[in-house]
Design a protein around this motif. Structure first.
Motif: not given
Lengths: 252, 295, 377
Positions: A147, A173-174
């Motif tokens: 990610g 995000m994430g």
């Protein structure tokens, strides 16, 4: 006051019959950066997509470097120097890492000479310098990155067009906090280099540490717009952020 | 051993045609989501163009480039006027539209050229059969393989080594994000129809030189072959399309030479049976991406 | 589509349920009456036309059971019709004729000569069995891949029929089937099909199918077996299509394998698109429009006299217009814009990966129906 790089006036847009962003004004000088904050569904992503040209403006106007771009498509805006690093990163998984970077180097520029092959190679080398991990993985598939690596690739890809305005949609995000910090370290570096930025975050002190201005969206409207130094205290900010109905709970 | 080599040669020749067919379909599928049922009928129209050009007295060296130009023009016209109007990634609507287009093309061809088969121009030099050590191979088959190899190589270079090819692949995967990189989906759709047009033109020439005659209803067979190869290979994958084409080619050649005589009529059915079995085992095809996330 | 969801969500008691069953039955009655009068006006041989209309309507209802509840457009249903027709033909052919036409029939088939009703039952069972065998391959796929495989099914069945000389006389015409298809048979079959379709649609199995159609992943997490949810409507739909095939066999009395091929599949699909994939009433309306148009074009193609002039429409006019209609229907602005009306405030990454105004491709067919304002009962 210098001429603004980006100037958005009275922007309204939405999907189908529903307006999602209403009457938003935004002005950004070269080298300046803005944080767009707001809860999920506030219209942040829609706003930056609209600035990038992916959604049409229902009303309002937008200029970039003095040119009116209200009706320009995303392709034209990309060649003018507006670059969006989209929500969810949107890495091309069927392309290799290097191909992802190359596709980011838009070949032609309005009012600027087209990027030559040499320039593209130079930018590629610069990306690899900035992100050694991408060089390591350059022949691997874009979908095989983690990610954080994908987020770096997305930013590197957005930079390949040598933009004058970089918009990053939810860069953390994430991501694990440590990885998010790395990403923000990179954004700070880009800011030092003089790149104008719009950073979208749901809520983040990190984002506020990076930017000069802050805009809070709620229900598609801009409910607060202030330089970071003049922001109200935390409780008031929270109230603005979530709406007045919850302010009693916060204060009591 | 000779028998095996013969099957290999036949399969190679058939496989090159089928690979091209499947590639032609998959180019457009990737970018637009269209599985073109009218592909075979467009190829038939191109073949009729070649027949007409020959009948007005043009020599083959002039007929070939003009046919290719005509094929590209037809493909881009159809793409622009019929398919792009559907506009979005709606594979089913596009498939239905192509179904309608197929009907229209066949009906118009019946009007214009009649139901009777027309002779397709075929130079005698291509029809000679070479015999080496008991192996038989026609010149046309060799040309077929050579042309396919050239086109496959050219496409490979285009797709993997040029910005245009990168843009095409990026659009096929995620058109919205590709637009942020200044790639116009409209241009990519046009490009894919142009590539399909070139491939269609080449197939029109090679296929009908082999068959010898054209009728307005010759298209269905071509479409079916292309569909089988495409589904074996997996929708949307160029590599898969080539693999699927050759798989079908070799399978047909093997069936044709080893199947008992009284079962020869079932060749196409058996090919589809193979497809069905393959799809049960591997729904995404040999090289394709999984379309149905649920399985 | 939207109407459908509302209907499905409503928790109706016994009376509304009966009403919802009654309405399609009433509609099919009205349809048949309308067709009756229309046929009367068109020509003297009204019976023939009405029978064709009725069988077409049956075909489209049968197809809808599958398409409407799986979102897979089948180009291969003609295969089930062919199987039904041959099965009905084989079991009902007079024993005397069998000796002459099909001397190589295996076993008991050679000696039986079933009347109408059992032969139709055999037709249904044969088609359903074929669907159950080939089904698992079809239902593992969605979208265009599934459509291509249904076409493959048609090719397989066509070639097998042309090859199985002992059963089908191969490429020769299969003839001598008793001509027992009457108005009563066709109409009863149509009503039965509509009833079965409606019952299935509102049964728990039908609900599961529609869940799997709208969102396979979500359905699976709710414990729906997606394969079964698609297989059940396929088998049901094949049985009804086989019934239509049986009726067709007893109407035509003579047919070939190529009487059930790609060209014959097109009008039925056109009926479906015209009427909307999920609306039974709409499907029958589509059947009327397409069948009527087919009659008109056949009349025009044959030519007619105006004074001393013989006028004839171009050959293949029927297919030409049908094709144009398909293209125009699907590309019309009404069916295109519909997708843009949906949309969430902040599209999820998966949605934004699509083209600007696209929705779920599998629901597109229903969206067309919706855009055309196809009546939903």
């Amino acid at each position: 006051m210098p001429e603004p790089l980006l100037s958005v006036h009275g922007l309204v847009t939405g999907y189908g019959p529903n307006a999602v962003v209403e009457q938003v004004d935004l002005s950004l000088c070269p080298g300046e950066s803005v944080a767009l904050l707001g809860v999920n569904g506030a219209g942040k992503t829609t706003l930056v997509s609209t600035i990038a040209g992916l959604n049409p403006l229902w009303s309002g106007s937008m200029t970039f470097r003095g040119d009116t771009v209200t009706k320009a498509g995303p392709e034209a805006r990309a060649t003018m120097g507006i670059s969006l690093c989209p929500e969810g990163r949107q890495i091309f998984t069927s392309l290799t890492v290097e191909e992802n970077l190359l596709i980011g180097a838009t070949p032609s520029r309005r009012r600027r000479p087209a990027a030559t092959a040499a320039q593209v190679q130079e930018r590629l080398a610069r990306s690899y310098e900035r992100f050694p991990i991408l060089k390591e993985r350059r022949h691997g598939g874009g979908g095989q990155l983690s990610g954080g690596e994908q987020q770096m690739l997305a930013i590197a890809r957005a930079l390949m067009s040598a933009p004058e305005l970089l918009m990053v949609d939810e860069p953390s995000m994430g991501l694990a906090p440590a990885v998010a910090s790395t990403v923000y370290g990179l954004l700070r570096e880009l800011k030092r280099e003089g790149l104008a930025m719009i950073v979208v975050e749901e809520s983040s002190n990190r984002a506020l540490g990076l930017v000069d201005q802050c805009i809070v969206l709620r229900g598609g409207r801009s409910v607060l717009s202030a330089p970071v130094g003049e922001l109200p205290d935390h409780a008031t900010l929270l109230e603005v952020y979530l709406g007045s109905s919850t302010s009693e709970e916060v204060t009591s | 051993m000779t028998g095996f080599l013969q099957v290999f040669l036949d399969g190679l020749s058939l496989g090159s045609s089928y690979s091209l067919l499947a590639l032609g379909l998959t180019m457009v599928f990737g970018v637009l989501g269209l599985v073109n049922f009218a592909f075979g009928d467009m190829i038939v129209w191109t073949a009729f163009l070649a027949v007409e050009l020959t009948s007005i007295g043009l020599p083959l060296p002039a007929v070939i480039p003009l046919t290719l130009v005509g094929s590209v023009a037809l493909s881009m016209f159809v793409g622009e006027v019929v398919f792009r109007r559907v506009g979005t990634q709606n594979p089913l609507s596009l498939l239905l539209v192509s179904f309608g287009l197929s009907l229209v093309l066949v009906a118009l061809a019946v009007q214009v050229f009649g139901e009777l088969a027309l002779m397709f121009p075929s130079p005698t030099a291509l029809n000679t059969v070479l015999q080496v050590d008991g192996l038989q191979i026609s010149m046309l088959s060799l040309v077929n393989v050579a042309v396919a190899a050239v086109i496959l190589a050219a496409l490979f270079v285009l797709l993997n080594r040029s910005r245009l090819g990168l843009a095409l692949r990026a659009t096929a995967e995620n058109a919205r994000t590709a637009r942020l990189m200044a790639v116009r989906p409209k241009s990519m759709v046009r490009l894919s129809f142009a590539i399909t047009g070139v491939i269609g033109g080449v197939i029109a020439l090679l296929w009908f030189m082999k068959v010898g005659t054209v009728t307005p209803r010759s298209g269905l067979d071509i479409t079916l072959k292309a569909f089988i190869a495409l589904v074996i290979g997996g929708l949307g994958s160029a590599r898969g399309a080539v693999a699927g084409g050759f798989a079908l080619g070799f399978a047909e050649a093997a069936l044709a030479s080893w199947l008992p005589v009284d079962l020869r009529g079932l060749q196409q059915a058996l090919a589809f049976v193979v497809v069905v079995i393959l799809l049960v085992l591997r729904p995404q095809g040999i090289g394709g991406r999984l379309l149905d996330v649920s399985r | 589509m939207i109407t459908l969801r509302l209907r499905a969500d409503r928790d109706f008691g016994r009376v509304p349920f009966l009403l919802s069953i009654a309405s399609p039955v009433l509609v099919s009655l009205v349809v048949v009456l309308a067709v009756l009068s229309l046929g009367f006006m068109l020509r003297g041989q009204k019976d023939e036309i009405i029978l064709v209309f009725g069988i077409n309507a049956l075909l489209v209802v049968a197809l809808q059971v599958f398409v409407g509840s799986t979102g897979i457009v089948s180009f291969g249903h003609m295969a089930f019709m062919a199987i039904g027709a041959y099965a009905a033909g084989i079991v009902s052919l007079p024993v005397g004729l069998k000796a002459a036409l099909l001397p190589d029939l295996p076993g008991v088939l050679k000696t039986i000569e079933l009347p109408m009703f059992p032969s139709l039952v055999v037709a249904m069972i044969a088609a359903a069995a074929a669907a159950a065998i080939i089904g698992p391959a079809i239902v593992r796929l969605t979208g265009p891949a599934a459509a291509v495989v249904t076409l493959g099914l048609l090719v397989i069945v066509n070639q097998v029929l042309r090859h199985a000389k002992e059963l089908t006389r191969g490429t020769q015409t299969f003839s001598g089937v008793p001509k027992t298809t009457t108005f009563a048979w066709v109409f009863s079959a149509l009503v039965l099909a509509v009833l079965v379709a409606a019952l299935f649609k509102w049964s728990s199995a039908g609900l599961k199918s529609r869940m799997a159609r709208d969102d396979p992943l979500a359905a699976e997490t709710c414990g729906v077996n997606v394969t079964m949810a698609r297989l059940v409507p396929l088998v049901l739909s094949a049985a009804l299509t086989g019934l239509a095939g049986g009726l067709w066999a007893h109407y035509l009395t003579a047919f070939q394998a190529n009487s059930f091929y790609v060209a014959q599949a097109v009008p039925v699909i056109a009926m479906l698109i015209l009427g909307g994939a999920t609306s039974i009433t709409g499907g029958m309306l589509g059947a009327i429009i397409v069948s009527t148009w087919a009659e008109i074009t056949r009349f025009l193609e044959a030519g007619f006299e105006v004074g001393s002039l013989h006028l004839a429409a171009p050959r293949d006019l029927g297919n030409l217009t049908l094709g144009l209609a398909l293209i125009l229907l699907v590309t019309s602005p009404a069916s295109r814009d519909h997708g843009a009306e949906r949309g969430d405030a902040e599209p999820c990454p998966a949605c934004s990966a699509d083209w600007p105004s696209s929705g779920d491709p599998e629901l597109e067919v229903e969206r067309i129906a919706q855009a055309l304002r196809g009546p939903v009962w």
